[in-house]
Design a protein around this motif. Structure first.
Motif, PDB file in Angstrom:
ATOM      1  N   THR A  56     -72.538 -24.100  -6.228  1.00 54.60           N
ATOM      2  CA  THR A  56     -71.809 -25.331  -5.924  1.00 54.60           C
ATOM      3  C   THR A  56     -72.300 -26.484  -6.787  1.00 54.60           C
ATOM      4  O   THR A  56     -71.497 -27.242  -7.352  1.00 54.60           O
ATOM      5  CB  THR A  56     -71.962 -25.686  -4.432  1.00 54.60           C
ATOM      6  N   ALA A  60     -70.238 -28.473  -9.663  1.00 53.07           N
ATOM      7  CA  ALA A  60     -70.092 -29.928  -9.560  1.00 53.07           C
ATOM      8  C   ALA A  60     -70.549 -30.610 -10.842  1.00 53.07           C
ATOM      9  O   ALA A  60     -69.917 -31.561 -11.326  1.00 53.07           O
ATOM     10  CB  ALA A  60     -70.893 -30.450  -8.367  1.00 53.07           C
ATOM     11  N   SER A  74     -66.737 -22.317  -4.802  1.00 50.55           N
ATOM     12  CA  SER A  74     -66.603 -21.626  -3.524  1.00 50.55           C
ATOM     13  C   SER A  74     -67.115 -20.196  -3.622  1.00 50.55           C
ATOM     14  O   SER A  74     -66.812 -19.479  -4.586  1.00 50.55           O
ATOM     15  CB  SER A  74     -65.139 -21.619  -3.076  1.00 50.55           C
ATOM     16  N   GLN A  78     -66.314 -18.289   1.452  1.00 48.31           N
ATOM     17  CA  GLN A  78     -65.497 -19.502   1.580  1.00 48.31           C
ATOM     18  C   GLN A  78     -64.046 -19.224   1.191  1.00 48.31           C
ATOM     19  O   GLN A  78     -63.113 -19.711   1.848  1.00 48.31           O
ATOM     20  CB  GLN A  78     -66.069 -20.617   0.706  1.00 48.31           C
ATOM     21  N   LYS A  82     -60.713 -19.617   3.565  1.00 45.41           N
ATOM     22  CA  LYS A  82     -59.502 -20.357   3.184  1.00 45.41           C
ATOM     23  C   LYS A  82     -58.271 -19.458   3.292  1.00 45.41           C
ATOM     24  O   LYS A  82     -57.226 -19.874   3.815  1.00 45.41           O
ATOM     25  CB  LYS A  82     -59.645 -20.884   1.758  1.00 45.41           C
ATOM     26  N   ARG A  90     -56.205 -29.722  -1.584  1.00 37.88           N
ATOM     27  CA  ARG A  90     -57.454 -30.184  -2.194  1.00 37.88           C
ATOM     28  C   ARG A  90     -57.903 -31.470  -1.511  1.00 37.88           C
ATOM     29  O   ARG A  90     -57.435 -32.554  -1.837  1.00 37.88           O
ATOM     30  CB  ARG A  90     -57.270 -30.415  -3.696  1.00 37.88           C
ATOM     31  N   SER A  91     -58.768 -31.324  -0.540  1.00 37.26           N
ATOM     32  CA  SER A  91     -59.256 -32.493   0.178  1.00 37.26           C
ATOM     33  C   SER A  91     -60.649 -32.198   0.703  1.00 37.26           C
ATOM     34  O   SER A  91     -61.054 -31.036   0.856  1.00 37.26           O
ATOM     35  CB  SER A  91     -58.332 -32.839   1.359  1.00 37.26           C
ATOM     36  N   LEU A  92     -61.396 -33.265   0.970  1.00 36.15           N
ATOM     37  CA  LEU A  92     -62.749 -33.108   1.496  1.00 36.15           C
ATOM     38  C   LEU A  92     -62.717 -32.467   2.878  1.00 36.15           C
ATOM     39  O   LEU A  92     -63.573 -31.629   3.213  1.00 36.15           O
ATOM     40  CB  LEU A  92     -63.432 -34.479   1.555  1.00 36.15           C
ATOM     41  N   GLU A  93     -61.730 -32.822   3.697  1.00 34.87           N
ATOM     42  CA  GLU A  93     -61.617 -32.252   5.043  1.00 34.87           C
ATOM     43  C   GLU A  93     -61.471 -30.734   4.993  1.00 34.87           C
ATOM     44  O   GLU A  93     -62.110 -30.009   5.749  1.00 34.87           O
ATOM     45  CB  GLU A  93     -60.429 -32.868   5.769  1.00 34.87           C
ATOM     46  N   ARG A  94     -60.613 -30.258   4.054  1.00 33.35           N
ATOM     47  CA  ARG A  94     -60.415 -28.814   3.955  1.00 33.35           C
ATOM     48  C   ARG A  94     -61.691 -28.126   3.497  1.00 33.35           C
ATOM     49  O   ARG A  94     -62.044 -27.055   3.987  1.00 33.35           O
ATOM     50  CB  ARG A  94     -59.273 -28.526   2.968  1.00 33.35           C
ATOM     51  N   LYS A  95     -62.439 -28.735   2.570  1.00 31.81           N
ATOM     52  CA  LYS A  95     -63.681 -28.123   2.082  1.00 31.81           C
ATOM     53  C   LYS A  95     -64.727 -28.053   3.196  1.00 31.81           C
ATOM     54  O   LYS A  95     -65.479 -27.074   3.293  1.00 31.81           O
ATOM     55  CB  LYS A  95     -64.232 -28.916   0.902  1.00 31.81           C
ATOM     56  N   VAL A  96     -64.785 -29.087   4.055  1.00 32.29           N
ATOM     57  CA  VAL A  96     -65.737 -29.077   5.172  1.00 32.29           C
ATOM     58  C   VAL A  96     -65.376 -27.964   6.155  1.00 32.29           C
ATOM     59  O   VAL A  96     -66.242 -27.198   6.603  1.00 32.29           O
ATOM     60  CB  VAL A  96     -65.751 -30.454   5.865  1.00 32.29           C
TER      61      VAL A  96
END
Length: 599
Positions: A56, A60, A74, A78, A82, A90-96
């Motif tokens: 990760t 990044a 991912s 992960q 998904k 593509r959002s931070l909420e989905r990654k969390v």
């Protein structure tokens, strides 16, 4: 559910559902493929706890240097989370959520179970899910027989299956396979010499470029099967074989007509997308085009896009007025200014034509007449009149919420392409409700018939034949002498209606014969305006080009209310007529539905 779909002639056309092949254990999958996947997707898969922290941070850093997304961080766990529970947003909420679900999976499953689920359920292009289906589709063999070049090509699909699918773009697939081989060398599971030998002898998939993959149809049909299963139609059976009404020849003709017209004239008219649905008059769906490229967008514009129908909605208004006994085709109506409150509709040419028979008003698509009809239906109260129009629209098959506005009678509501075809099917079948359906027959895993569509209640007569006869007469005139002239076919009785919305955002043609009904929509996904595109131009032309090869040589059924006696269609010139060898059978079938089912 694990569903295998057949076309109307019994040929397999695809599968849908959760495909989890318990007969193929993880140890039966070749080691070379496992190494290719791990080297490319998650080298520390057996060492991390569901989240690869090192990977990760590496991704990044690479993305920050490139000022964009060039690497994914991912883990396989992960990605599985998904695939099973989330979407591609593509959002931070989905990654969390993805991270928490990955930890949850790791706490309940072994590494091999996670890897097996990932390999079984990932989408791999060509409407295939899982390595077993993908190997059969691309190479026509068992997973156990994969070679190194084939394993590298398949392992490269996980990143972007539509982009790297070898039947779509073989050079890109081979380039991606080369990257996978480099990853295997970097992971010390392959020597440079082995990788170079594999590059010099790349995998060669089966040539499926000429095959029609009716993915939009299958997605919609699968939803229908799921609804039937939820209603208990199949008992406890979950492995199903579903015979559908899809005809590959019709599907090919519809797709070819759509793509060829948009490729030739789409830029000129600034129209980038289209959708089409082809039904039998009883609602059996023969073909569906949900967009130009399923790989680029799985959004089904034929069933899910809500677009304004414009003047193609007027037949629902006319039907309401005729049923109320207020008008007949020869009733003289006046095209003159009319206002409801401060809203005053204009015609296409921003002029008025004075008095004319009702049949001429529909053929010329006069806007003021439907508005006057709403007033007449409500005896001066347009709101009451519009309520009757909305009730009729839903009775005939429109399922969307039609907002009650003064401009509703000229097509300001929102509808779907499939619903419009369903509504017009009422005209083609003499006034019966025609709910769209795909499944004709369903068998369980043992081959036993457990459900048939003809066991359902027969369609109801919802509109009097006399009203349908008058409507068909007028809609036939739209094609013969009105705005739908481009849809005319030699030797055929064709009826229908064009539609164009404000600012040219949507263009429609919905037409029918006694045999088939088809609706065509063109526009842009972002609702930007086309360049003066009307329903009588490309949509009517697409309808013509799609239907011409389908109806060649077929016995035509009559349309109620039209005196012209249909015979066998003359053979029109159609540039998109697929060769017999490509259609999978020697031209269009001429058997009736009862005949081929008996055979």
């Amino acid at each position: 559910l694990a569903v295998t779909f057949l076309d109307r002639y019994g040929n397999e056309i695809g599968k849908r559902g959760i495909l989890h092949d318990d007969t193929l254990a993880i140890q039966d999958i070749p080691d070379v493929f496992i190494k290719a996947v791990l080297a490319t997707e998650d080298r520390r898969f057996y060492d991390h706890f569901g989240i690869d922290v090192i990977g990760t941070f590496r991704a990044a850093s690479a993305n920050a240097r490139a000022e964009g997304v060039v690497q994914g961080g991912s883990s396989i766990t992960q990605q599985l989370a998904k695939n099973l529970f989330l979407n591609n947003e593509r959002s931070l909420e989905r990654k969390v959520k993805e991270a928490f679900l990955a930890l949850w999976l790791e706490s309940r499953l072994t590494k091999n179970e996670i890897l097996k689920l990932y390999l079984d359920r990932a989408y791999m292009g060509g409407s295939t899910f899982g390595i077993v289906a993908a190997t059969e589709f691309y190479f026509g063999k068992s997973v156990k027989d994969l070679t190194l070049p084939e394993a590298a090509m398949l392992a490269g699909l996980f990143k972007a299956p539509s982009k790297f699918a070898p039947h779509v773009n073989l050079p890109a697939a081979r380039a991606r396979a080369s990257d996978v081989l480099s990853n295997m060398v970097a992971a010390n599971v392959l020597s440079e010499g082995q990788a170079e030998m594999a590059r010099r002898n790349p995998a060669t998939p089966i040539d499926r470029r000429r095959e029609v993959s009716p993915d939009y149809y299958l997605d919609w049909a699968f939803e229908e099967v799921k609804r039937l299963a939820d209603d208990g139609a199949f008992g406890q059976e979950r492995v199903l074989t579903v015979k559908t009404g899809l005809d590959i020849f019709v599907q090919h003709s519809a797709e070819s007509a759509m793509e060829e017209n948009l490729r030739r004239d789409g830029k000129r008219f600034n129209a980038s997308q289209g959708a089409m649905a082809v039904l039998e008059p009883d609602g059996n769906v023969r073909a569906m085009v949900g967009g130009r490229d399923y790989g680029a967008s799985q959004f089904n514009r034929a069933t899910n896009a809500l677009r304004q129908p414009g003047s193609s909605y007027k037949p629902f208004v006319y039907t309401t007025a005729l049923e109320a006994g207020l008008y007949k085709p020869n009733t003289i109506v006046t095209d003159a200014p009319v206002c409801i409150g401060n809203w005053c509709p204009n015609n296409y040419g921003r002029s008025y034509s004075g008095s004319m028979p009702l049949v001429t008003a529909l053929a010329k698509s006069i806007n003021t007449i439907p508005v006057r009809m709403s007033l007449a239906l409500g005896k001066g109260n347009a709101k009451i009149g519009r309520a009757k129009i909305i009730e009729m629209s839903h009775r005939m098959g429109l399922t969307t919420n039609l907002e009650d506005t003064p401009s509703l009678p000229i097509g300001a509501g929102v509808v779907t392409v499939l619903d419009m075809a369903s509504g017009y099917a009422v005209f083609a079948n003499g006034g019966k409700r025609a709910k769209p359906y795909s499944a004709i027959e369903v068998r369980n895993g043992r081959g036993e018939v457990i459900w048939r569509h003809d066991s359902e209640a027969p369609p109801q007569q919802i509109i009097a034949p006399s009203v349908i006869a008058d409507m068909n007469f007028m809609l036939h005139r739209v094609v013969e002498g009105g705005t739908g002239g481009r849809a005319r076919l030699p030797g055929l009785v064709v009826a229908g209606k064009t539609g164009t919305t404000n600012a040219y955002r949507d263009a429609w043609f919905v037409g029918f014969t006694g045999n088939l009904v088809a609706s065509v929509w063109l526009g842009n996904d972002d609702y930007t305006s086309t360049r003066n595109l009307t329903g009588g131009v490309l949509p009517a032309q697409i309808w013509h080009d799609a239907m011409a090869p389908i109806l060649v040589g077929t016995e035509q059924k009559p349309l109620l209310g039209i005196d012209v006696k249909p015979g066998t269609a003359e053979k029109p010139v159609a540039a998109n007529t697929p060769p017999a060898a490509e259609s999978g059978r020697g031209g269009p079938m001429t058997l009736s539905r009862r005949s081929y089912e008996a055979l």
